[in-house]
Design a protein around this motif. Structure first.
Motif: not given
Length: 577
Positions: A388-394, A357-361, A419-422
């Motif tokens: 949904d987040d590419t790294e974290d999923g839901s 995912a280019p932005e990681g949001f 908010t994701d883990s990053d």
């Protein structure tokens, strides 16, 4: 990350601080970028021709940016793509470079401006139209900063078929493709229904032959993701075509244990977003192992859409691009329905070539409509959102609808945050419109013009046999012939853009009846006998007679006569006094 991000957002992440700025776009189409025109010169390879193309670049574009190439259908040009499809608004919203090639000139027997997907010399890498499209994309990359992991292609009808050809012939280049009303790779012209009848009929190669033709052309192992968009009621490109595209793609790229729709199906959801009517649209994901968390190999978007469109140049065969609220009702392009630009981009944004995912949001998907209409003094229930987040999923979504006041007419909003883990934060805003259902929405404007002038101005549309009749777009009443440029026919506007042959009740009229307490207002029509008959004001019995009054109007269908309506709903010959 295949869900649609139906939002208007700008996002900035900093190491110790997260800033989110939410922007509401206006409801009418507004472009905030620049359109440049180019010509690709004829190349040295076989069957190349000079091709015009336009590139739309939004303001404040991130670099490098995704690129989306959109191919017009037969009887269209790239200007129709730019003006009617809602793709420029999507480019502004999501931040991609939009490329719109024009076929410009072509060989062989074909309808106007069709891409030649069925010609052998136009569907193989290194020659013809499919190679010209590849060279246009490379030329765009030489002038603009394009992300090589996010090159996408879409199109309608013959343009959709050519998008399929490009996905096969140059699967080493494109990241994903999304044909709308497209045709399987290697098909003949007979795969298009040209009978003019509904339902349509066409002949197709077997799926195994399509797979064989694909495998002979593919020069890379990349399993290019494909989204197939199809109106199930399309009488020009019938649903079998979409099914074959899906089935052949699963066979060509899927695991042998998951190479049928039943085995590869991961999940089905209602299509979102949509404008006014979803038409029962279902979006289904098929993956290489049949699990919902895996990357899509194929997605289908099947809607139960209408046949007729507002544009008089269309064939009313259910064959069109659905552009959504930011689009226009153009040639083979409609606004109402599942918004193709948003749905397609949600697919593209989750399918880069390298899977990143280019932005990681996080990507937030609103459940339900936005804007959402709520009646005054009724309860409001937030339908919610998912993320949904590419790294974290839901990812959990926090919702704030505290500003919504159902006791006061006005525009409000719900704010959603994920908010994701990053610590990357995405915010999305849903518009909530509290309206008073008892307040008339009719404009009550009256315009008197000829049937042909009403069509030209969008107040009526052409229909009937060979599109020779004109119907008011609000009540579908016949008001004359498309050739009639001399008669005077009054039409009344109800809700904006909807025109009727009778004045709406809210406009102090009685809608042609006497079912209220308002005083009766006489209405009369000067139209052909056939028009009176089709509108229910007359009937045929060896000649034409007024309905209820039984006044003889004449024997010739094209003869014009005045007919008026009495207070008790009886039609009589003559004019109101």
């Amino acid at each position: 990350m295949s869900n649609v991000a139906f939002s208007w957002i700008r996002r900035v992440a900093m190491p110790a601080l997260v800033i989110t700025i939410t922007l509401l776009l206006p409801s009418s189409p507004v472009s905030a970028g620049q359109t440049d025109s180019y010509t690709l010169p004829q190349q040295s390879y076989n069957q190349s021709r000079a091709r015009d193309y336009k590139v739309y670049v939004p303001d404040n574009l991130q670099s490098p940016a995704p690129m989306v190439m959109a191919l017009h259908s037969c009887k269209q040009t790239n200007n129709d793509v730019l003006n009617d499809w809602g793709m420029k608004a999507a480019a502004d919203q999501y931040g991609f470079i939009l490329v719109a090639p024009y076929i410009t000139s072509y060989d062989g027997f074909r309808n106007q401006n069709c891409w030649g997907f069925w010609f052998e010399h136009h569907r193989h890498q290194g020659a013809g139209e499919v190679e010209d499209l590849h060279q246009i994309a490379l030329a765009v990359e030489s002038n603009y900063a394009v992300d090589p992991q996010r090159r996408y292609i879409t199109g309608l009808s013959s343009g959709g078929a050519m998008a399929v050809v490009a996905a096969v012939a140059h699967n080493e280049y494109w990241a994903a493709a999304a044909p709308a009303s497209g045709i399987p790779y290697g098909e003949d012209a007979s795969s298009v229904s040209l009978t003019g009848q509904c339902p349509g009929s066409a002949t197709f190669h077997s799926v195994s032959q399509v797979v064989s033709d694909m495998e002979a052309e593919l020069d890379g192992a990349y399993p290019i993701p494909l989204m197939v968009l199809q109106n199930k009621n399309d009488c020009t490109v019938i649903k079998t075509s979409a099914d074959h595209i899906r089935d052949a793609h699963l066979k060509a790229f899927g695991d042998p244990a998951f190479d049928t729709p039943t085995e590869a199906k991961a999940e089905s959801v209602a299509c979102s977003p949509y404008y006014q009517n979803n038409y029962g649209c279902i979006r289904t994901r098929y993956t290489q192992d049949g699990t919902s968390g895996a990357r899509s190999l194929v997605e289908t978007v099947y809607l139960d859409g209408p046949l007729a469109t507002p544009n008089s140049q269309d064939t009313d065969h259910g064959h069109y691009w659905v552009g959504g609220e930011q689009a226009s009702n153009g040639k083979w392009a409609v606004r109402v329905g599942p918004s193709y630009p948003d749905v397609i981009w949600s697919f593209f944004s989750g399918h880069s070539r390298d899977g990143t995912a280019p932005e990681g949001f996080p990507v937030i998907t609103l459940i339900g409509d936005s804007p959402m209409a709520v009646a005054l003094n009724t309860s409001f229930t937030d339908p919610g959102a998912t993320a949904d987040d590419t790294e974290d999923g839901s990812v959990t979504v926090m919702a704030d609808c505290s500003s919504v006041d159902v006791s006061t007419v006005g525009s409000y909003s719900c704010l959603y945050t994920a908010t994701d883990s990053d610590t990357n934060v995405t915010t999305v805003e849903r518009q909530v419109e509290v309206t008073d259902p008892n307040v008339p929405t009719e404009t009550c404007e009256q315009v008197t013009a000829s049937p042909s002038a009403h069509v030209s101005s969008g107040r009526a549309y052409a229909g009937g046999s060979y599109n020779l009749r004109v119907y008011a777009n609000g009540d579908d009443v016949d008001i004359g012939g498309t050739f009639d440029s001399w008669s005077n026919v009054p039409l009344y506007e109800g809700d904006p853009g909807r025109w009727f042959t009778s004045e709406p009740v809210a406009c102090n009229g009685n809608g042609g009846g006497n079912g209220g307490n308002d005083p009766f207002i006489c209405q009369d029509w000067n139209a052909s006998n056939l028009s009176h008959s089709m509108a229910g004001r007359a009937y045929y019995a060896g000649g034409y007679y007024s309905t209820g009054g039984d006044d003889y109007l004449g024997a010739i269908p094209g003869g014009y006569v005045w007919v008026k309506e009495s207070p008790d709903g009886v039609f009589e010959k003559g004019q109101c006094q």
